[in-house]
Design a protein around this motif. Sequence first.
Motif, PDB file in Angstrom:
ATOM      1  N   LYS A   6      42.948  22.749  38.704  1.00  0.00           N
ATOM      2  CA  LYS A   6      43.137  24.128  39.123  1.00  0.00           C
ATOM      3  C   LYS A   6      42.347  25.058  38.220  1.00  0.00           C
ATOM      4  CE  LYS A   6      47.688  23.587  41.195  1.00  0.00           C
ATOM      5  NZ  LYS A   6      49.085  24.022  41.170  1.00  0.00           N
ATOM      6  N   PRO A   7      41.697  26.075  38.807  1.00  0.00           N
ATOM      7  CA  PRO A   7      40.894  26.992  37.996  1.00  0.00           C
ATOM      8  C   PRO A   7      41.772  27.845  37.080  1.00  0.00           C
ATOM      9  CG  PRO A   7      40.972  27.734  40.274  1.00  0.00           C
ATOM     10  CD  PRO A   7      41.626  26.385  40.242  1.00  0.00           C
ATOM     11  N   PHE A   8      41.195  28.266  35.992  1.00  0.00           N
ATOM     12  CA  PHE A   8      41.884  29.064  34.975  1.00  0.00           C
ATOM     13  C   PHE A   8      42.422  30.371  35.547  1.00  0.00           C
ATOM     14  CE2 PHE A   8      41.301  32.683  32.065  1.00  0.00           C
ATOM     15  CZ  PHE A   8      42.315  32.409  31.158  1.00  0.00           C
ATOM     16  N   LEU A   9      43.668  30.728  35.112  1.00  0.00           N
ATOM     17  CA  LEU A   9      44.260  32.016  35.459  1.00  0.00           C
ATOM     18  C   LEU A   9      45.263  32.399  34.382  1.00  0.00           C
ATOM     19  CD1 LEU A   9      45.248  33.462  38.830  1.00  0.00           C
ATOM     20  CD2 LEU A   9      46.909  33.550  36.987  1.00  0.00           C
ATOM     21  N   MET A  10      45.172  33.629  33.909  1.00  0.00           N
ATOM     22  CA  MET A  10      46.108  34.148  32.911  1.00  0.00           C
ATOM     23  C   MET A  10      46.487  35.589  33.240  1.00  0.00           C
ATOM     24  SD  MET A  10      45.662  34.734  28.774  1.00  0.00           S
ATOM     25  CE  MET A  10      45.045  36.429  28.889  1.00  0.00           C
ATOM     26  N   PRO A  11      47.769  35.880  33.509  1.00  0.00           N
ATOM     27  CA  PRO A  11      48.189  37.271  33.671  1.00  0.00           C
ATOM     28  C   PRO A  11      48.024  38.016  32.343  1.00  0.00           C
ATOM     29  CG  PRO A  11      49.831  35.752  34.567  1.00  0.00           C
ATOM     30  CD  PRO A  11      48.862  34.934  33.784  1.00  0.00           C
ATOM     31  N   VAL A  12      47.500  39.235  32.413  1.00  0.00           N
ATOM     32  CA  VAL A  12      47.279  40.041  31.209  1.00  0.00           C
ATOM     33  C   VAL A  12      48.531  40.864  30.921  1.00  0.00           C
ATOM     34  CG1 VAL A  12      45.898  41.863  30.152  1.00  0.00           C
ATOM     35  CG2 VAL A  12      44.810  40.161  31.647  1.00  0.00           C
ATOM     36  N   GLU A  13      49.118  40.619  29.750  1.00  0.00           N
ATOM     37  CA  GLU A  13      50.320  41.358  29.367  1.00  0.00           C
ATOM     38  C   GLU A  13      49.987  42.590  28.527  1.00  0.00           C
ATOM     39  OE1 GLU A  13      52.859  38.441  27.580  1.00  0.00           O
ATOM     40  OE2 GLU A  13      52.961  37.248  29.422  1.00  0.00           O
ATOM     41  N   ASP A  14      49.051  42.455  27.583  1.00  0.00           N
ATOM     42  CA  ASP A  14      48.673  43.574  26.718  1.00  0.00           C
ATOM     43  C   ASP A  14      47.172  43.565  26.469  1.00  0.00           C
ATOM     44  OD1 ASP A  14      51.127  45.036  25.916  1.00  0.00           O
ATOM     45  OD2 ASP A  14      51.730  43.080  25.135  1.00  0.00           O
ATOM     46  N   LEU A  26      42.747  40.529  25.148  1.00  0.00           N
ATOM     47  CA  LEU A  26      43.710  40.520  26.242  1.00  0.00           C
ATOM     48  C   LEU A  26      44.679  39.374  25.984  1.00  0.00           C
ATOM     49  CD1 LEU A  26      41.188  42.062  27.318  1.00  0.00           C
ATOM     50  CD2 LEU A  26      41.843  41.307  29.585  1.00  0.00           C
ATOM     51  N   THR A  27      45.964  39.685  25.933  1.00  0.00           N
ATOM     52  CA  THR A  27      46.963  38.669  25.612  1.00  0.00           C
ATOM     53  C   THR A  27      47.785  38.304  26.838  1.00  0.00           C
ATOM     54  OG1 THR A  27      48.656  40.281  24.957  1.00  0.00           O
ATOM     55  CG2 THR A  27      47.134  39.523  23.244  1.00  0.00           C
ATOM     56  N   GLY A  28      48.277  37.081  26.848  1.00  0.00           N
ATOM     57  CA  GLY A  28      49.135  36.607  27.929  1.00  0.00           C
ATOM     58  C   GLY A  28      49.373  35.120  27.809  1.00  0.00           C
ATOM     59  N   ARG A  29      50.065  34.582  28.793  1.00  0.00           N
ATOM     60  CA  ARG A  29      50.376  33.153  28.842  1.00  0.00           C
ATOM     61  C   ARG A  29      49.514  32.520  29.928  1.00  0.00           C
ATOM     62  NH1 ARG A  29      54.780  30.002  27.261  1.00  0.00           N
ATOM     63  NH2 ARG A  29      55.221  28.195  28.578  1.00  0.00           N
ATOM     64  N   VAL A  30      48.753  31.501  29.570  1.00  0.00           N
ATOM     65  CA  VAL A  30      47.891  30.834  30.548  1.00  0.00           C
ATOM     66  C   VAL A  30      48.775  30.191  31.618  1.00  0.00           C
ATOM     67  CG1 VAL A  30      46.126  29.076  30.933  1.00  0.00           C
ATOM     68  CG2 VAL A  30      46.122  30.406  28.800  1.00  0.00           C
ATOM     69  N   GLU A  31      48.558  30.610  32.872  1.00  0.00           N
ATOM     70  CA  GLU A  31      49.374  30.102  33.981  1.00  0.00           C
ATOM     71  C   GLU A  31      48.881  28.741  34.463  1.00  0.00           C
ATOM     72  OE1 GLU A  31      49.921  31.487  38.553  1.00  0.00           O
ATOM     73  OE2 GLU A  31      50.499  32.974  37.044  1.00  0.00           O
ATOM     74  N   ARG A  32      47.572  28.566  34.469  1.00  0.00           N
ATOM     75  CA  ARG A  32      47.020  27.297  34.948  1.00  0.00           C
ATOM     76  C   ARG A  32      45.584  27.137  34.446  1.00  0.00           C
ATOM     77  NH1 ARG A  32      46.673  29.812  40.827  1.00  0.00           N
ATOM     78  NH2 ARG A  32      44.543  30.578  40.791  1.00  0.00           N
ATOM     79  N   SER A  96      37.965  32.874  41.946  1.00  0.00           N
ATOM     80  CA  SER A  96      39.087  31.990  42.279  1.00  0.00           C
ATOM     81  C   SER A  96      40.304  32.727  42.825  1.00  0.00           C
ATOM     82  CB  SER A  96      39.494  31.163  41.056  1.00  0.00           C
ATOM     83  OG  SER A  96      39.967  32.003  40.009  1.00  0.00           O
ATOM     84  N   VAL A  97      40.411  34.025  42.572  1.00  0.00           N
ATOM     85  CA  VAL A  97      41.539  34.815  43.069  1.00  0.00           C
ATOM     86  C   VAL A  97      41.028  36.226  43.332  1.00  0.00           C
ATOM     87  CG1 VAL A  97      42.321  35.496  40.757  1.00  0.00           C
ATOM     88  CG2 VAL A  97      43.963  35.449  42.637  1.00  0.00           C
ATOM     89  N   ALA A  98      41.657  36.913  44.296  1.00  0.00           N
ATOM     90  CA  ALA A  98      41.229  38.267  44.657  1.00  0.00           C
ATOM     91  C   ALA A  98      42.412  39.223  44.627  1.00  0.00           C
ATOM     92  CB  ALA A  98      40.589  38.267  46.048  1.00  0.00           C
ATOM     93  N   ALA A  99      42.110  40.505  44.546  1.00  0.00           N
ATOM     94  CA  ALA A  99      43.140  41.534  44.564  1.00  0.00           C
ATOM     95  C   ALA A  99      43.403  41.974  46.000  1.00  0.00           C
ATOM     96  CB  ALA A  99      42.706  42.726  43.717  1.00  0.00           C
ATOM     97  N   HIS A 100      44.662  42.167  46.325  1.00  0.00           N
ATOM     98  CA  HIS A 100      45.068  42.587  47.670  1.00  0.00           C
ATOM     99  C   HIS A 100      46.118  43.682  47.562  1.00  0.00           C
ATOM    100  CE1 HIS A 100      43.125  39.163  49.755  1.00  0.00           C
ATOM    101  NE2 HIS A 100      43.393  38.543  48.617  1.00  0.00           N
ATOM    102  N   ALA A 101      46.103  44.611  48.515  1.00  0.00           N
ATOM    103  CA  ALA A 101      47.096  45.678  48.548  1.00  0.00           C
ATOM    104  C   ALA A 101      48.073  45.514  49.695  1.00  0.00           C
ATOM    105  CB  ALA A 101      46.408  47.037  48.650  1.00  0.00           C
ATOM    106  N   VAL A 102      47.736  44.702  50.698  1.00  0.00           N
ATOM    107  CA  VAL A 102      48.594  44.534  51.871  1.00  0.00           C
ATOM    108  C   VAL A 102      48.822  43.048  52.107  1.00  0.00           C
ATOM    109  CG1 VAL A 102      48.903  45.082  54.316  1.00  0.00           C
ATOM    110  CG2 VAL A 102      47.586  46.628  52.860  1.00  0.00           C
ATOM    111  N   PHE A 103      50.080  42.675  52.332  1.00  0.00           N
ATOM    112  CA  PHE A 103      50.404  41.270  52.556  1.00  0.00           C
ATOM    113  C   PHE A 103      51.693  41.133  53.346  1.00  0.00           C
ATOM    114  CE2 PHE A 103      52.341  42.559  48.568  1.00  0.00           C
ATOM    115  CZ  PHE A 103      53.593  41.958  48.573  1.00  0.00           C
TER     116      PHE A 103
END
Length: 197
Positions: A6-14, A26-32, A96-103
């Motif tokens: 799975k490609p790298f992804l990390m939510p940015v917390e600070d 940019l800090t956070g926990r690596v999700e995958r 690997s991931v995109a931003a969306h406003a409607v779902f």
Amino acid sequence: MSALRKPFLMPVEDVFSLNQGRLVMLTGRVERGRVRTGDEVECVGFEEGGTAHVVGIDAQRVRVDEAGAGMNVGLLLHGAEAGEAEGGQVLAAPGSVAAHAVFAADIALLSEEEGAAEVRTGGSLAFYARAAAVRGVVTLPHGMDVLRPLHTATVTVALERPVALEESQAFAFRQHGRAAGSGTVTRLLRQFPGVSR
């Protein structure tokens, strides 16, 4: 084997500016996935974006060459490349991931005792997806006037700002400042159903 990784992804917390803004951490926990020094990453979410190269990785104040899923890290990026990065975005492998406003999503309300209240079409909720917190408006299915506590529905959500979203992603939401329920993204939409450009 690498194709299945799975490609790298990390939510940015600070986000911290260092060295007079020349570097940004940019800090956070690596999700995958995994990230290494020198890798190119993309900042996804809200109105900002762009790619940057990782110039350093800090894991609990120790400089490392690589970080993987489950690790809490700080990724150092060149400030000029990182732009106006902010908490709530994600750092990911480019494309690997995109931003969306409607779902579209399946949501379930908590009980009234737990904080849920009735939800109607046009109701504004605070949505929490990964590290992002953003307000959004709910549209109930055709023919449904109200969604009551302890009930479920398939709804459409329009967020005030686009965030990094994927199908099957879980999220939570609050109403009137209280936890109200949770949901799962079922379909990513380019615009609101029935709206033409």
